[in-house]
Write a protein that holds these residues in place. Structure first.
Motif, PDB file in Angstrom:
ATOM      1  N   PHE A 160     -84.527  69.846 -60.399  1.00  0.00           N
ATOM      2  CA  PHE A 160     -84.590  70.876 -59.365  1.00  0.00           C
ATOM      3  C   PHE A 160     -85.161  72.187 -59.879  1.00  0.00           C
ATOM      4  O   PHE A 160     -85.637  73.001 -59.091  1.00  0.00           O
ATOM      5  CB  PHE A 160     -83.211  71.080 -58.725  1.00  0.00           C
ATOM      6  CG  PHE A 160     -82.933  70.096 -57.624  1.00  0.00           C
ATOM      7  CD1 PHE A 160     -83.307  70.376 -56.324  1.00  0.00           C
ATOM      8  CD2 PHE A 160     -82.325  68.888 -57.891  1.00  0.00           C
ATOM      9  CE1 PHE A 160     -83.065  69.466 -55.302  1.00  0.00           C
ATOM     10  CE2 PHE A 160     -82.075  67.967 -56.882  1.00  0.00           C
ATOM     11  CZ  PHE A 160     -82.445  68.262 -55.581  1.00  0.00           C
ATOM     12  N   LYS A 175     -88.809  67.418 -53.720  1.00  0.00           N
ATOM     13  CA  LYS A 175     -87.518  66.741 -53.822  1.00  0.00           C
ATOM     14  C   LYS A 175     -87.079  66.385 -52.411  1.00  0.00           C
ATOM     15  O   LYS A 175     -87.034  67.246 -51.531  1.00  0.00           O
ATOM     16  CB  LYS A 175     -86.439  67.624 -54.466  1.00  0.00           C
ATOM     17  CG  LYS A 175     -86.655  67.884 -55.944  1.00  0.00           C
ATOM     18  CD  LYS A 175     -87.537  69.068 -56.106  1.00  0.00           C
ATOM     19  CE  LYS A 175     -87.714  69.464 -57.565  1.00  0.00           C
ATOM     20  NZ  LYS A 175     -88.698  70.543 -57.683  1.00  0.00           N
ATOM     21  N   THR A 196     -84.028  67.721 -47.026  1.00  0.00           N
ATOM     22  CA  THR A 196     -82.857  66.854 -46.920  1.00  0.00           C
ATOM     23  C   THR A 196     -82.939  66.036 -45.643  1.00  0.00           C
ATOM     24  O   THR A 196     -83.489  66.489 -44.625  1.00  0.00           O
ATOM     25  CB  THR A 196     -81.551  67.672 -46.935  1.00  0.00           C
ATOM     26  OG1 THR A 196     -81.566  68.619 -45.872  1.00  0.00           O
ATOM     27  CG2 THR A 196     -81.357  68.372 -48.269  1.00  0.00           C
ATOM     28  N   PHE A 244     -87.775  71.367 -51.018  1.00  0.00           N
ATOM     29  CA  PHE A 244     -86.587  70.517 -51.053  1.00  0.00           C
ATOM     30  C   PHE A 244     -86.274  70.165 -49.604  1.00  0.00           C
ATOM     31  O   PHE A 244     -85.972  71.036 -48.785  1.00  0.00           O
ATOM     32  CB  PHE A 244     -85.415  71.236 -51.716  1.00  0.00           C
ATOM     33  CG  PHE A 244     -84.124  70.454 -51.700  1.00  0.00           C
ATOM     34  CD1 PHE A 244     -84.101  69.080 -51.888  1.00  0.00           C
ATOM     35  CD2 PHE A 244     -82.922  71.104 -51.510  1.00  0.00           C
ATOM     36  CE1 PHE A 244     -82.921  68.365 -51.890  1.00  0.00           C
ATOM     37  CE2 PHE A 244     -81.724  70.409 -51.511  1.00  0.00           C
ATOM     38  CZ  PHE A 244     -81.726  69.036 -51.704  1.00  0.00           C
ATOM     39  N   PHE A 302     -80.397  66.153 -63.289  1.00  0.00           N
ATOM     40  CA  PHE A 302     -80.813  66.615 -61.969  1.00  0.00           C
ATOM     41  C   PHE A 302     -81.060  68.119 -61.942  1.00  0.00           C
ATOM     42  O   PHE A 302     -81.937  68.593 -61.239  1.00  0.00           O
ATOM     43  CB  PHE A 302     -79.786  66.239 -60.901  1.00  0.00           C
ATOM     44  CG  PHE A 302     -79.648  64.755 -60.686  1.00  0.00           C
ATOM     45  CD1 PHE A 302     -80.629  63.864 -61.088  1.00  0.00           C
ATOM     46  CD2 PHE A 302     -78.526  64.244 -60.074  1.00  0.00           C
ATOM     47  CE1 PHE A 302     -80.501  62.501 -60.885  1.00  0.00           C
ATOM     48  CE2 PHE A 302     -78.384  62.886 -59.857  1.00  0.00           C
ATOM     49  CZ  PHE A 302     -79.371  62.009 -60.265  1.00  0.00           C
ATOM     50  N   ARG A 303     -80.292  68.881 -62.707  1.00  0.00           N
ATOM     51  CA  ARG A 303     -80.502  70.336 -62.756  1.00  0.00           C
ATOM     52  C   ARG A 303     -81.937  70.628 -63.203  1.00  0.00           C
ATOM     53  O   ARG A 303     -82.617  71.476 -62.636  1.00  0.00           O
ATOM     54  CB  ARG A 303     -79.505  70.994 -63.709  1.00  0.00           C
ATOM     55  CG  ARG A 303     -79.685  72.507 -63.800  1.00  0.00           C
ATOM     56  CD  ARG A 303     -78.725  73.141 -64.801  1.00  0.00           C
ATOM     57  NE  ARG A 303     -77.339  72.868 -64.521  1.00  0.00           N
ATOM     58  CZ  ARG A 303     -76.569  73.595 -63.716  1.00  0.00           C
ATOM     59  NH1 ARG A 303     -77.081  74.647 -63.121  1.00  0.00           N
ATOM     60  NH2 ARG A 303     -75.313  73.283 -63.527  1.00  0.00           N
ATOM     61  N   SER A 318     -83.898  79.261 -53.708  1.00  0.00           N
ATOM     62  CA  SER A 318     -84.794  78.551 -52.819  1.00  0.00           C
ATOM     63  C   SER A 318     -85.090  79.337 -51.551  1.00  0.00           C
ATOM     64  O   SER A 318     -85.248  78.775 -50.503  1.00  0.00           O
ATOM     65  CB  SER A 318     -84.179  77.192 -52.480  1.00  0.00           C
ATOM     66  OG  SER A 318     -85.071  76.422 -51.735  1.00  0.00           O
ATOM     67  N   THR A 373     -76.672  71.096 -55.169  1.00  0.00           N
ATOM     68  CA  THR A 373     -78.096  71.222 -54.838  1.00  0.00           C
ATOM     69  C   THR A 373     -78.417  72.623 -54.342  1.00  0.00           C
ATOM     70  O   THR A 373     -77.547  73.334 -53.843  1.00  0.00           O
ATOM     71  CB  THR A 373     -78.504  70.210 -53.748  1.00  0.00           C
ATOM     72  OG1 THR A 373     -77.787  70.505 -52.552  1.00  0.00           O
ATOM     73  CG2 THR A 373     -78.265  68.784 -54.185  1.00  0.00           C
ATOM     74  N   TRP A 417     -74.444  64.626 -62.301  1.00  0.00           N
ATOM     75  CA  TRP A 417     -75.513  65.591 -62.039  1.00  0.00           C
ATOM     76  C   TRP A 417     -76.106  66.084 -63.350  1.00  0.00           C
ATOM     77  O   TRP A 417     -77.318  66.066 -63.540  1.00  0.00           O
ATOM     78  CB  TRP A 417     -74.945  66.758 -61.230  1.00  0.00           C
ATOM     79  CG  TRP A 417     -75.975  67.766 -60.860  1.00  0.00           C
ATOM     80  CD1 TRP A 417     -76.331  68.872 -61.564  1.00  0.00           C
ATOM     81  CD2 TRP A 417     -76.813  67.747 -59.712  1.00  0.00           C
ATOM     82  NE1 TRP A 417     -77.331  69.554 -60.909  1.00  0.00           N
ATOM     83  CE2 TRP A 417     -77.639  68.886 -59.772  1.00  0.00           C
ATOM     84  CE3 TRP A 417     -76.935  66.878 -58.623  1.00  0.00           C
ATOM     85  CZ2 TRP A 417     -78.568  69.177 -58.790  1.00  0.00           C
ATOM     86  CZ3 TRP A 417     -77.858  67.169 -57.655  1.00  0.00           C
ATOM     87  CH2 TRP A 417     -78.672  68.302 -57.745  1.00  0.00           C
ATOM     88  N   ALA A 419     -83.956  64.338 -50.360  1.00  0.00           N
ATOM     89  CA  ALA A 419     -82.614  63.808 -50.595  1.00  0.00           C
ATOM     90  C   ALA A 419     -81.993  63.246 -49.328  1.00  0.00           C
ATOM     91  O   ALA A 419     -81.896  63.934 -48.312  1.00  0.00           O
ATOM     92  CB  ALA A 419     -81.705  64.888 -51.161  1.00  0.00           C
ATOM     93  N   GLN A 431     -75.979  78.079 -55.985  1.00  0.00           N
ATOM     94  CA  GLN A 431     -77.237  77.358 -56.002  1.00  0.00           C
ATOM     95  C   GLN A 431     -77.713  77.178 -57.434  1.00  0.00           C
ATOM     96  O   GLN A 431     -77.519  78.038 -58.280  1.00  0.00           O
ATOM     97  CB  GLN A 431     -78.302  78.131 -55.242  1.00  0.00           C
ATOM     98  CG  GLN A 431     -78.099  78.131 -53.766  1.00  0.00           C
ATOM     99  CD  GLN A 431     -79.273  78.802 -53.081  1.00  0.00           C
ATOM    100  OE1 GLN A 431     -80.254  79.157 -53.707  1.00  0.00           O
ATOM    101  NE2 GLN A 431     -79.172  78.972 -51.789  1.00  0.00           N
ATOM    102  N   PRO A 484     -77.429  64.337 -48.580  1.00  0.00           N
ATOM    103  CA  PRO A 484     -77.281  65.512 -49.444  1.00  0.00           C
ATOM    104  C   PRO A 484     -75.874  66.108 -49.427  1.00  0.00           C
ATOM    105  O   PRO A 484     -75.481  66.781 -50.378  1.00  0.00           O
ATOM    106  CB  PRO A 484     -78.306  66.493 -48.877  1.00  0.00           C
ATOM    107  CG  PRO A 484     -78.421  66.093 -47.441  1.00  0.00           C
ATOM    108  CD  PRO A 484     -78.304  64.592 -47.439  1.00  0.00           C
TER     109      PRO A 484
END
Length: 172
Positions: free
Chosen positions: A119, A125, A52, A50, A115-116, A13, A137, A110, A127, A9, A130
């Motif tokens: 996040f 966020k 998805t 986050f 994108f890192r 999260s 992610t 990425w 997506a 990850q 995903p």
């Protein structure tokens, strides 16, 4: 320059070991989609979640995002990020990033796109597709699976994978 595959990850999260909580809904019309988006938008924990979205082409993922962004207070045109991969949005007191990984196929993108960093920072966020970036992610707080039954009816399955996701799910 080569990029090593990332399997962990990017951002912690929540508790990845807890079993996901699940709920099912049926949306009979776009009005049901709108009502769901409004209930989700009303949840304070969504501000740093986050989420998805899963489903076939035409299932209604982008439609749900548009209703959600409107319910959060996003003004102006809401474009699908299909070609840009990500579209940033601003709502009152909230940064939002809408990803569409449908055309995503290069892990270097990425890092190159930052994108890192997105996040790693606060904000919502969301997506679509995903699974195309799954190794990159974090674990989704809430996964929304949309299945089109016909032109208007949708079967919805929600999976909460974190404490934040479970709180969101309970509130819906």
């Amino acid at each position: 320059m080569t990029v090593a595959p990332h399997t962990g990850q990017i951002v912690e999260s929540g508790d990845a070991t807890a079993a996901p909580a699940t709920r099912h809904f049926t949306w009979h019309s776009e009005d049901d989609t709108t009502a769901f988006a409004q209930r989700l938008a009303a949840q304070p924990l969504l501000a740093n979640a986050f989420v998805t979205l899963h489903g076939d082409l035409g299932a209604g993922k982008t439609t749900l995002v548009r209703h959600l962004l409107r319910a959060l207070g996003v003004q102006g045109r809401i474009k699908s990020p299909t070609y840009a991969v990500v579209e940033p949005h601003e709502a009152p007191g909230l940064a939002i990033w809408h990803f569409d990984f449908y055309r995503f196929d290069d892990p270097r993108e990425w890092e190159d796109a930052g994108f890192r960093d997105i996040f790693a920072n606060p904000g919502l966020k969301v997506a679509e597709w995903p699974e195309k970036a799954a190794a990159l992610t974090p674990l989704a707080d809430l996964a929304i699976h949309i299945e089109a039954m016909d032109d208007t009816e949708r079967k919805i399955t929600l999976h909460a994978h974190t404490a934040t996701g479970r709180s969101l799910l309970q509130a819906l």
